[in-house]
Motif scaffolding. Structure first.
Motif, PDB file in Angstrom:
ATOM      1  N   ILE A 164       0.522  -0.716  -0.080  1.00 50.20           N
ATOM      2  CA  ILE A 164      -0.100   0.068  -0.210  1.00 50.20           C
ATOM      3  C   ILE A 164       0.383   1.840   0.100  1.00 50.20           C
ATOM      4  O   ILE A 164       1.132   2.588  -0.646  1.00 50.20           O
ATOM      5  N   ARG A 165       2.242   1.197   0.748  1.00 51.92           N
ATOM      6  CA  ARG A 165       2.954   2.229   1.177  1.00 51.92           C
ATOM      7  C   ARG A 165       2.928   2.546  -0.816  1.00 51.92           C
ATOM      8  O   ARG A 165       3.571   4.132  -0.704  1.00 51.92           O
ATOM      9  N   GLN A 166       3.490   1.808  -1.096  1.00 49.81           N
ATOM     10  CA  GLN A 166       4.791   1.971  -3.008  1.00 49.81           C
ATOM     11  C   GLN A 166       3.456   2.591  -3.192  1.00 49.81           C
ATOM     12  O   GLN A 166       3.767   3.329  -4.297  1.00 49.81           O
ATOM     13  N   ARG A 167       1.941   1.717  -3.557  1.00 48.15           N
ATOM     14  CA  ARG A 167       2.024   2.378  -4.769  1.00 48.15           C
ATOM     15  C   ARG A 167       0.825   3.700  -4.465  1.00 48.15           C
ATOM     16  O   ARG A 167       0.576   4.626  -5.484  1.00 48.15           O
ATOM     17  N   VAL A 168       0.557   3.994  -2.742  1.00 48.15           N
ATOM     18  CA  VAL A 168      -0.270   5.122  -3.009  1.00 48.15           C
ATOM     19  C   VAL A 168       1.688   6.204  -3.119  1.00 48.15           C
ATOM     20  O   VAL A 168       0.459   7.149  -3.558  1.00 48.15           O
ATOM     21  N   ALA A 169       2.068   6.085  -2.193  1.00 49.65           N
ATOM     22  CA  ALA A 169       3.693   7.065  -3.170  1.00 49.65           C
ATOM     23  C   ALA A 169       3.975   7.226  -4.850  1.00 49.65           C
ATOM     24  O   ALA A 169       3.646   8.085  -4.807  1.00 49.65           O
ATOM     25  N   GLU A 170       3.596   6.472  -5.321  1.00 54.28           N
ATOM     26  CA  GLU A 170       3.586   6.298  -7.354  1.00 54.28           C
ATOM     27  C   GLU A 170       2.254   7.064  -7.388  1.00 54.28           C
ATOM     28  O   GLU A 170       2.638   7.240  -7.868  1.00 54.28           O
ATOM     29  N   THR A 171       1.180   6.914  -6.594  1.00 50.97           N
ATOM     30  CA  THR A 171      -0.437   7.643  -7.087  1.00 50.97           C
ATOM     31  C   THR A 171       0.122   9.618  -7.185  1.00 50.97           C
ATOM     32  O   THR A 171      -0.168  10.062  -7.575  1.00 50.97           O
ATOM     33  N   ALA A 172       0.360   9.178  -5.523  1.00 50.67           N
ATOM     34  CA  ALA A 172       0.981  11.022  -5.203  1.00 50.67           C
ATOM     35  C   ALA A 172       1.968  11.345  -6.497  1.00 50.67           C
ATOM     36  O   ALA A 172       1.556  12.816  -6.572  1.00 50.67           O
ATOM     37  N   ALA A 173       2.918  10.419  -6.498  1.00 48.48           N
ATOM     38  CA  ALA A 173       4.054  11.277  -7.561  1.00 48.48           C
ATOM     39  C   ALA A 173       3.002  11.528  -9.002  1.00 48.48           C
ATOM     40  O   ALA A 173       3.805  12.391  -9.666  1.00 48.48           O
ATOM     41  N   GLN A 174       2.153  11.192  -9.034  1.00 45.94           N
ATOM     42  CA  GLN A 174       1.730  10.890 -10.632  1.00 45.94           C
ATOM     43  C   GLN A 174       1.027  11.657 -10.906  1.00 45.94           C
ATOM     44  O   GLN A 174       0.652  13.258 -11.496  1.00 45.94           O
ATOM     45  N   ILE A 175       0.321  12.035  -9.387  1.00 48.05           N
ATOM     46  CA  ILE A 175      -1.163  13.179  -9.442  1.00 48.05           C
ATOM     47  C   ILE A 175       0.153  15.352  -9.411  1.00 48.05           C
ATOM     48  O   ILE A 175      -0.345  15.946 -10.253  1.00 48.05           O
ATOM     49  N   ALA A 187     -11.371  15.205   0.522  1.00 52.85           N
ATOM     50  CA  ALA A 187     -11.266  13.874   1.378  1.00 52.85           C
ATOM     51  C   ALA A 187     -12.826  13.493   1.604  1.00 52.85           C
ATOM     52  O   ALA A 187     -13.010  14.172   2.393  1.00 52.85           O
ATOM     53  N   VAL A 188     -13.896  12.288   1.346  1.00 52.47           N
ATOM     54  CA  VAL A 188     -14.411  11.581   1.587  1.00 52.47           C
ATOM     55  C   VAL A 188     -14.759  11.306   2.806  1.00 52.47           C
ATOM     56  O   VAL A 188     -14.196   9.428   2.285  1.00 52.47           O
ATOM     57  N   LEU A 189     -15.067  11.291   3.916  1.00 55.14           N
ATOM     58  CA  LEU A 189     -15.313  10.855   4.973  1.00 55.14           C
ATOM     59  C   LEU A 189     -15.648   9.619   5.105  1.00 55.14           C
ATOM     60  O   LEU A 189     -17.406  10.170   4.137  1.00 55.14           O
ATOM     61  N   ASN A 190     -16.312   8.480   5.832  1.00 49.73           N
ATOM     62  CA  ASN A 190     -14.864   8.360   6.848  1.00 49.73           C
ATOM     63  C   ASN A 190     -13.772   7.401   6.433  1.00 49.73           C
ATOM     64  O   ASN A 190     -12.707   7.762   7.067  1.00 49.73           O
ATOM     65  N   SER A 222     -12.339   7.119   3.452  1.00 50.20           N
ATOM     66  CA  SER A 222     -11.055   7.859   3.075  1.00 50.20           C
ATOM     67  C   SER A 222      -9.634   8.377   3.937  1.00 50.20           C
ATOM     68  O   SER A 222      -8.455   9.061   3.602  1.00 50.20           O
ATOM     69  N   PHE A 223     -10.049   8.317   5.637  1.00 48.87           N
ATOM     70  CA  PHE A 223      -8.989   9.667   5.687  1.00 48.87           C
ATOM     71  C   PHE A 223      -7.450   8.720   5.660  1.00 48.87           C
ATOM     72  O   PHE A 223      -6.687   9.656   6.039  1.00 48.87           O
ATOM     73  N   VAL A 224      -7.418   7.542   6.466  1.00 46.10           N
ATOM     74  CA  VAL A 224      -6.566   6.683   6.285  1.00 46.10           C
ATOM     75  C   VAL A 224      -5.425   6.712   4.599  1.00 46.10           C
ATOM     76  O   VAL A 224      -4.134   8.062   4.991  1.00 46.10           O
ATOM     77  N   PHE A 225      -6.062   6.734   4.027  1.00 45.48           N
ATOM     78  CA  PHE A 225      -5.072   7.028   2.319  1.00 45.48           C
ATOM     79  C   PHE A 225      -5.696   8.514   2.376  1.00 45.48           C
ATOM     80  O   PHE A 225      -4.081   8.385   1.843  1.00 45.48           O
ATOM     81  N   ALA A 226      -5.926   9.352   2.435  1.00 46.94           N
ATOM     82  CA  ALA A 226      -6.279  11.129   1.873  1.00 46.94           C
ATOM     83  C   ALA A 226      -4.948  11.443   3.035  1.00 46.94           C
ATOM     84  O   ALA A 226      -3.986  11.838   2.156  1.00 46.94           O
ATOM     85  N   ALA A 227      -4.645  11.052   4.172  1.00 49.29           N
ATOM     86  CA  ALA A 227      -3.553  11.233   4.918  1.00 49.29           C
ATOM     87  C   ALA A 227      -2.063  10.947   4.252  1.00 49.29           C
ATOM     88  O   ALA A 227      -0.873  11.903   4.012  1.00 49.29           O
ATOM     89  N   ASP A 228      -2.076   9.629   3.844  1.00 48.65           N
ATOM     90  CA  ASP A 228      -0.604   9.125   3.393  1.00 48.65           C
ATOM     91  C   ASP A 228      -0.367  10.078   1.901  1.00 48.65           C
ATOM     92  O   ASP A 228       0.899   9.881   2.005  1.00 48.65           O
ATOM     93  N   LEU A 229      -1.765  10.194   0.903  1.00 46.19           N
ATOM     94  CA  LEU A 229      -1.577  10.826  -0.405  1.00 46.19           C
ATOM     95  C   LEU A 229      -1.152  12.136  -0.167  1.00 46.19           C
ATOM     96  O   LEU A 229      -0.123  12.337  -1.300  1.00 46.19           O
ATOM     97  N   MET A 230      -1.597  12.975   0.389  1.00 46.70           N
ATOM     98  CA  MET A 230      -1.463  14.032   1.173  1.00 46.70           C
ATOM     99  C   MET A 230      -0.018  14.006   1.246  1.00 46.70           C
ATOM    100  O   MET A 230       1.183  15.285   0.881  1.00 46.70           O
ATOM    101  N   ARG A 231       0.878  13.245   1.823  1.00 48.50           N
ATOM    102  CA  ARG A 231       1.983  13.367   2.348  1.00 48.50           C
ATOM    103  C   ARG A 231       3.071  13.409   0.973  1.00 48.50           C
ATOM    104  O   ARG A 231       4.497  13.380   1.779  1.00 48.50           O
ATOM    105  N   GLY A 232       2.431  12.534   0.262  1.00 49.77           N
ATOM    106  CA  GLY A 232       3.657  12.251  -0.967  1.00 49.77           C
ATOM    107  C   GLY A 232       3.382  12.965  -1.842  1.00 49.77           C
ATOM    108  O   GLY A 232       3.626  13.060  -3.096  1.00 49.77           O
ATOM    109  N   ILE A 233       2.464  14.112  -2.113  1.00 50.40           N
ATOM    110  CA  ILE A 233       1.780  15.385  -2.787  1.00 50.40           C
ATOM    111  C   ILE A 233       3.036  16.253  -2.670  1.00 50.40           C
ATOM    112  O   ILE A 233       3.031  16.652  -1.566  1.00 50.40           O
ATOM    113  N   SER A 234       3.818  16.825  -3.808  1.00 53.42           N
ATOM    114  CA  SER A 234       5.449  17.801  -3.852  1.00 53.42           C
ATOM    115  C   SER A 234       5.073  19.099  -4.685  1.00 53.42           C
ATOM    116  O   SER A 234       5.147  20.072  -4.604  1.00 53.42           O
ATOM    117  N   ILE A 235       3.454  19.616  -4.711  1.00 52.22           N
ATOM    118  CA  ILE A 235       3.214  20.831  -5.404  1.00 52.22           C
ATOM    119  C   ILE A 235       2.444  21.448  -4.064  1.00 52.22           C
ATOM    120  O   ILE A 235       1.584  20.357  -3.452  1.00 52.22           O
TER     121      ILE A 235
END
Ligand code: IMP
Ligand code: MG
Length: 179
Positions: free
Chosen positions: A20-31, A44-47, A49-62
């Protein structure tokens, strides 16, 4: 086999924390690459997506913003059926690039309704990022921009997803063991 019990059911590991960590990081890099210069607003659509959103956001570099929303149905007083309302949206989406963050798209009906609803706020661009998609259950045609994993139709828990309210805290994703 790595089994866990949630309420009255047993679940077996299906996607490990590392996968999960790898794939979420890849997706964040693509976005980040695709939306460079767009200053997107994530919704982020609760409830779930809260974990996914937290990990995805931390991979977003823009530069980006995030809102946590809940899309819920209520019965209007004299209404003929259930009406959906969006709770928690506290900023304008007009002219913005919006990325909806979902935990899972199953039949696709929730996402379809949500997208129609969000168009009313006049975003320039409306994109979807879903951690999981069950293509075998899809009842509508949806354009899903970012999918981390496609999975079979079996019921899953963990990483934010629940079984009757429980199991959201599991760090990996587990599939129900029928028996
Ligand atoms: P749908 O796409 O409108 O069918 O609904 C998707 C919603 O159903 C998700 O946001 C989840 O809350 C829930 N859901 C669908 N499949 C699962 C699952 O396997 N485990 C936990 N929740 C699920
Ligand atoms: Mg959900």
């Amino acid at each position: 086999m790595d089994l866990v019990t949630v309420k009255d059911k047993q679940f077996a590991i299906s996607l490990s924390e590392e996968r999960i960590r790898q794939r979420v990081a890849e997706t964040a890099a693509q976005i980040s690459q695709d939306l460079e210069g767009k200053n997107p607003v994530f919704l982020a659509v609760l409830n779930g997506s809260f974990v996914f959103a937290a990990d995805l956001m931390r991979g977003i570099s823009i530069p980006c913003e995030i809102n946590f929303v809940r899309f819920s149905s209520y019965e209007g007083m004299n209404s003929t059926g259930s009406v959906k309302e969006l709770l928690g949206l506290n900023q304008s989406l007009k002219g913005r690039t919006v990325v909806v963050i979902e935990d899972i798209i199953d039949s696709g009906l929730t996402m379809q309704e949500l997208l129609v609803y969000l168009q009313k706020f006049e975003p320039t661009d409306l994109k979807v990022a879903s951690l999981l998609v069950k293509p075998g259950n899809m009842q509508v045609k949806l354009d899903i921009d970012y999918t981390c994993f496609e999975i079979p139709n079996d019921f899953i828990v963990g990483y934010g997803l629940d079984y009757d309210g429980f199991g959201r805290n599991l760090p990996a994703i587990y599939t129900v063991v029928e028996g």
